[in-house]
Motif scaffolding. Structure first.
Motif, PDB file in Angstrom:
ATOM      1  N   PRO A 162      43.671  30.812  28.970  1.00 13.91           N
ATOM      2  CA  PRO A 162      44.617  31.405  29.476  1.00 13.91           C
ATOM      3  C   PRO A 162      44.729  31.039  31.100  1.00 13.91           C
ATOM      4  N   SER A 163      45.735  31.616  31.843  1.00 14.44           N
ATOM      5  CA  SER A 163      45.651  31.623  33.279  1.00 14.44           C
ATOM      6  C   SER A 163      44.421  32.292  33.848  1.00 14.44           C
ATOM      7  N   ALA A 164      44.267  32.165  35.117  1.00 15.58           N
ATOM      8  CA  ALA A 164      43.124  32.745  35.749  1.00 15.58           C
ATOM      9  C   ALA A 164      43.243  34.201  35.918  1.00 15.58           C
ATOM     10  N   GLY A 165      44.552  34.668  36.075  1.00 12.79           N
ATOM     11  CA  GLY A 165      44.658  36.400  36.072  1.00 12.79           C
ATOM     12  C   GLY A 165      43.917  36.882  34.440  1.00 12.79           C
ATOM     13  N   ALA A 166      44.412  36.163  33.508  1.00  8.91           N
ATOM     14  CA  ALA A 166      44.142  36.486  32.321  1.00  8.91           C
ATOM     15  C   ALA A 166      42.650  36.668  31.964  1.00  8.91           C
ATOM     16  N   ILE A 167      42.021  35.487  32.466  1.00  6.41           N
ATOM     17  CA  ILE A 167      40.633  35.160  32.491  1.00  6.41           C
ATOM     18  C   ILE A 167      39.799  36.207  33.340  1.00  6.41           C
ATOM     19  N   ALA A 168      40.361  36.770  34.193  1.00  2.00           N
ATOM     20  CA  ALA A 168      39.594  37.725  35.264  1.00  2.00           C
ATOM     21  C   ALA A 168      39.629  38.891  34.292  1.00  2.00           C
ATOM     22  N   LEU A 169      40.820  39.333  33.787  1.00  2.00           N
ATOM     23  CA  LEU A 169      40.901  40.568  33.449  1.00  2.00           C
ATOM     24  C   LEU A 169      39.623  40.658  31.921  1.00  2.00           C
ATOM     25  N   ILE A 170      39.635  39.642  31.166  1.00  2.04           N
ATOM     26  CA  ILE A 170      38.945  39.322  30.317  1.00  2.04           C
ATOM     27  C   ILE A 170      37.377  39.532  30.505  1.00  2.04           C
ATOM     28  N   VAL A 171      36.945  38.584  31.596  1.00  2.96           N
ATOM     29  CA  VAL A 171      35.804  38.660  31.813  1.00  2.96           C
ATOM     30  C   VAL A 171      35.305  40.146  32.453  1.00  2.96           C
ATOM     31  N   ALA A 172      36.201  40.568  33.392  1.00  6.30           N
ATOM     32  CA  ALA A 172      35.656  42.049  33.849  1.00  6.30           C
ATOM     33  C   ALA A 172      35.623  43.009  32.785  1.00  6.30           C
ATOM     34  N   PHE A 173      36.385  42.891  31.722  1.00  6.98           N
ATOM     35  CA  PHE A 173      36.228  43.905  30.624  1.00  6.98           C
ATOM     36  C   PHE A 173      34.989  43.441  29.594  1.00  6.98           C
ATOM     37  N   TRP A 174      34.617  42.273  29.691  1.00 12.37           N
ATOM     38  CA  TRP A 174      33.603  41.771  28.694  1.00 12.37           C
ATOM     39  C   TRP A 174      32.100  42.161  29.469  1.00 12.37           C
ATOM     40  N   LEU A 175      32.249  41.964  30.854  1.00 13.42           N
ATOM     41  CA  LEU A 175      31.192  42.255  31.697  1.00 13.42           C
ATOM     42  C   LEU A 175      30.999  43.862  31.590  1.00 13.42           C
ATOM     43  N   PHE A 176      32.002  44.584  31.581  1.00 11.90           N
ATOM     44  CA  PHE A 176      31.940  46.197  31.546  1.00 11.90           C
ATOM     45  C   PHE A 176      31.184  46.601  30.335  1.00 11.90           C
ATOM     46  N   ILE A 177      31.462  46.029  29.122  1.00 11.62           N
ATOM     47  CA  ILE A 177      31.155  46.293  28.099  1.00 11.62           C
ATOM     48  C   ILE A 177      29.480  45.780  27.935  1.00 11.62           C
ATOM     49  N   LEU A 178      29.388  44.436  28.137  1.00  7.28           N
ATOM     50  CA  LEU A 178      27.943  43.857  28.132  1.00  7.28           C
ATOM     51  C   LEU A 178      26.888  44.627  28.746  1.00  7.28           C
ATOM     52  N   ILE A 179      27.312  44.731  30.038  1.00 10.70           N
ATOM     53  CA  ILE A 179      26.217  45.378  30.907  1.00 10.70           C
ATOM     54  C   ILE A 179      25.901  46.873  30.698  1.00 10.70           C
ATOM     55  N   TRP A 180      26.868  47.569  30.148  1.00  8.22           N
ATOM     56  CA  TRP A 180      26.555  48.887  29.886  1.00  8.22           C
ATOM     57  C   TRP A 180      25.901  48.834  28.467  1.00  8.22           C
ATOM     58  N   THR A 181      25.998  47.829  27.462  1.00  6.75           N
ATOM     59  CA  THR A 181      25.611  47.836  26.396  1.00  6.75           C
ATOM     60  C   THR A 181      23.821  47.630  26.280  1.00  6.75           C
ATOM     61  N   PHE A 182      23.735  46.319  27.387  1.00  5.24           N
ATOM     62  CA  PHE A 182      22.335  46.093  27.437  1.00  5.24           C
ATOM     63  C   PHE A 182      21.591  46.666  28.389  1.00  5.24           C
ATOM     64  N   ALA A 183      22.051  47.373  29.355  1.00  6.66           N
ATOM     65  CA  ALA A 183      21.427  47.901  30.639  1.00  6.66           C
ATOM     66  C   ALA A 183      20.820  49.276  29.914  1.00  6.66           C
TER      67      ALA A 183
END
Length: 602
Positions: A104-125
């Protein structure tokens, strides 16, 4: 430390009273209270709050955009223009595809990556990841990931629905939201581990052990849900969709039903988890009910009958008489030729503008003459017969994103193959508004069409001639790029020659009141004054030259429809200009660029 341990033991004592954990050691009780299972609902709530906040944020931006769109005092402020250009730059950056993998566009990628990081960091930290003993319960890592996934589930269905409130709030068409529908789905994951605590003496992984506890439906159903989930996630890639769209569609629905059923059993209403599934079902069935109701109302008791005309290069023109149905230029319908292929429901762009011909809509698209719906449509065209059709829509188009490209001084239409249907409708609508004397801003229109051979010009010759009839001859410039070989004496012979189109011609922005008038013949032999070029269009050079040679402070609206590679080239060229406007400002050339793209194979 003593006070912390005491507090933990006190909380552990509360767990013991409620769950009879009296057989556990103090260390095990401390382990259970570090991230208590009873508080795991905070993860699903966090996912809901995060996604709702993002939707609300873009909803506010959409409202502000609509509020100031016609306020020239605000839109001409340099700071506003640069802010808008920055947002459009992020949205227009389009990474190139890696084989069949499209991004997708960079804007969509940024939103997806930001949400994935939010989930992954909280899940594993968050600790612990696993319990030391099997009988302490499910792994905290799995619980956190599962609760996050549970919170995402209603939004995944909302993003995938054709009729949804999200698109209305943020000003986005359904096919654009499918990006988030697909990538959010990949957050559903499973992890396995081994144990040696006596309950599982063979040390099997959880996946293998699940088949030994058949009586615990809520346990093994989680593993059973993985199989349809994997198909839902990975079978959406282009090769499988293109291989058999019907097969993909049917198996997608079946897999979604199986996954939802097993997921429902797996949740077992623990921590009121079924409430999220009920919300997801409500979102989906509300959208489905709205869609079916509108489908029944708009098609009425008397279903429209379509006529089919065979065109050059394995294309057909389907004409459907309609009454009381409206659509905006560039929108598409899902069309079901239910007598020919009952469950084949595909999107086709309407190639004519409602403002010109409101009594019928026209669809122009290529077919495979040897498979699918192609042979049946060819038979209809040969017999001059008609067939009933169901129309679901309209959807998408510039209007879905609240864009009015005709408000810009220059309108650029870039098409590839059958994507010209989208551009023809936008051109026809803009010309009709000019003829009616509406307050549109367009003073010059450039049309670029890439085709395999020159014969396809006949698809839209008559329509384009009638659209430009009684308008200044230099209002619209037509450029045809023949990619299948040099079959015309006046063709150019290289991409360099294409990029060196006359600057003077591209700079022309005649007023509507001046210039000669092009009058199309009313005979059947209508011809568009195409300037023909050989090879693929060098879109980066063409668009850059348009941007640089435009009148200072002017604006350009661009509509592009075609193969993914073509729309990617357009987006990247526009992104380059948006970056220049946002970070450097411009004193020469175009000061605002508005882009709308449609892909033929989304």
């Amino acid at each position: 430390m003593a006070s912390i341990a005491a507090a933990a033991l006190h909380a552990g004592a509360d767990l013991v009273r409620r769950h009879d954990y009296s057989h556990l050691t103090d260390a095990q009780i401390l382990e259970l209270t570090h991230d208590p299972f009873e508080e795991s609902t905070k993860y699903s709530k966090a996912a809901v709050i995060c996604l709702s906040s993002v939707i609300g944020f873009f909803g506010v931006l959409n409202g502000l955009k609509l509020a100031v769109r016609n306020n020239t005092r605000i839109t001409r402020i340099p700071a506003y223009q640069r802010s808008v250009a920055l947002c459009r730059y992020i949205d227009a950056i389009q990474p190139k595809a890696l084989g069949f993998i499209r991004f997708p566009s960079a804007g969509a990628i940024a939103l997806i990556v930001a949400f994935w990081l939010f989930i992954l960091i909280w899940t594993f930290a968050q600790q612990p990841l696993y319990y030391s003993d099997w009988d302490l319960g499910s792994a905290p890592l799995a619980i956190r990931a599962g609760m996050f996934a549970l919170g995402c589930f209603p939004f995944i269905l909302a993003f995938g629905a054709k009729w949804n409130i999200v698109g209305f709030v943020v000003g986005c068409s359904p096919e654009k939201l499918k990006t988030f529908h697909s990538w959010l789905s990949h957050l559903f994951r499973s992890r396995t581990r081994q144990n040696e605590d006596g309950l599982n003496p063979d040390g099997l992984s959880e996946v293998n052990y699940s088949w030994h506890v058949r009586g615990m439906v809520y346990y093994w159903s989680g593993i059973a849900a993985i199989v349809p989930l994997c198909w839902l996630c990975w079978a959406s890639f282009a090769p499988i969709r293109k291989w058999s769209p019907a097969f993909f569609r049917y198996t997608h629905y079946i897999s979604a039903i199986l996954f939802s059923a097993f997921f429902y059993l797996h949740c077992n209403n623990v921590l009121n988890s079924w409430e999220y599934l009920y919300a997801a079902a409500g979102v989906y069935f509300a959208s489905l009910a709205a869609r079916w109701s509108l489908l029944a109302i708009r098609n009425g008791r008397k279903v429209s009958r379509a006529t089919v005309e065979l065109l050059a290069d394995d294309a057909v023109r389907v004409t459907v008489p309609v009454t009381g149905r409206k659509w905006a230029a560039g929108q598409h319908f899902f069309v079901n030729f239910f007598k020919l292929r009952a469950f084949d429901n595909r999107p086709y762009t309407v190639s004519n503008a409602h403002s010109v011909t409101s009594d019928h809509l026209t669809l122009v698209f290529r077919i495979n003459p040897s498979s699918g719906l192609g042979p049946r449509l060819l038979s209809l065209a040969a017999s001059n017969a008609s067939t009933p059709v169901l129309l679901d829509g309209p959807y998408g188009g510039p209007s879905a994103a609240r864009r009015d490209l005709a408000r810009r001084e220059t309108l650029v239409l870039v098409a590839g193959g059958a994507g010209m249907a989208h551009c023809a409708a936008v051109l026809e609508d803009a010309c009709a508004r000019i003829k009616r004397g509406e307050s549109v801003g367009v003073k010059k229109i450039h049309v670029y069409w890439a085709v395999r051979n020159k014969t396809v010009k006949s698809w839209f010759d008559e329509q384009l001639c009638r659209a430009t009839q009684n308008l200044p001859a230099d209002l619209v410039s037509f450029h045809l790029f023949v990619t299948g070989g040099n079959d015309d004496a006046d063709s150019l012979t290289s991409e360099k020659a294409q990029s060196e189109l006359s600057t003077e011609k591209l700079k022309e922005t005649p007023s509507i009141e001046s210039g000669s008038v092009f009058t199309a013949s009313t005979s059947s032999a209508l011809l568009v004054p195409w300037t023909t070029h050989s090879g693929r269009p060098a879109l980066a050079s063409l668009l850059t030259e348009l941007f640089d040679t435009a009148a200072p402070g002017s604006s350009i609206g661009i509509a592009s429809c075609g193969p993914h590679g073509l729309t990617t080239d357009v987006s990247r060229a526009v992104a380059k200009r948006q970056r220049k406007i946002a970070f450097q400002g411009v004193s020469q050339g175009v000061a605002e660029v508005e882009l709308h793209t449609e892909s033929l194979d989304w």
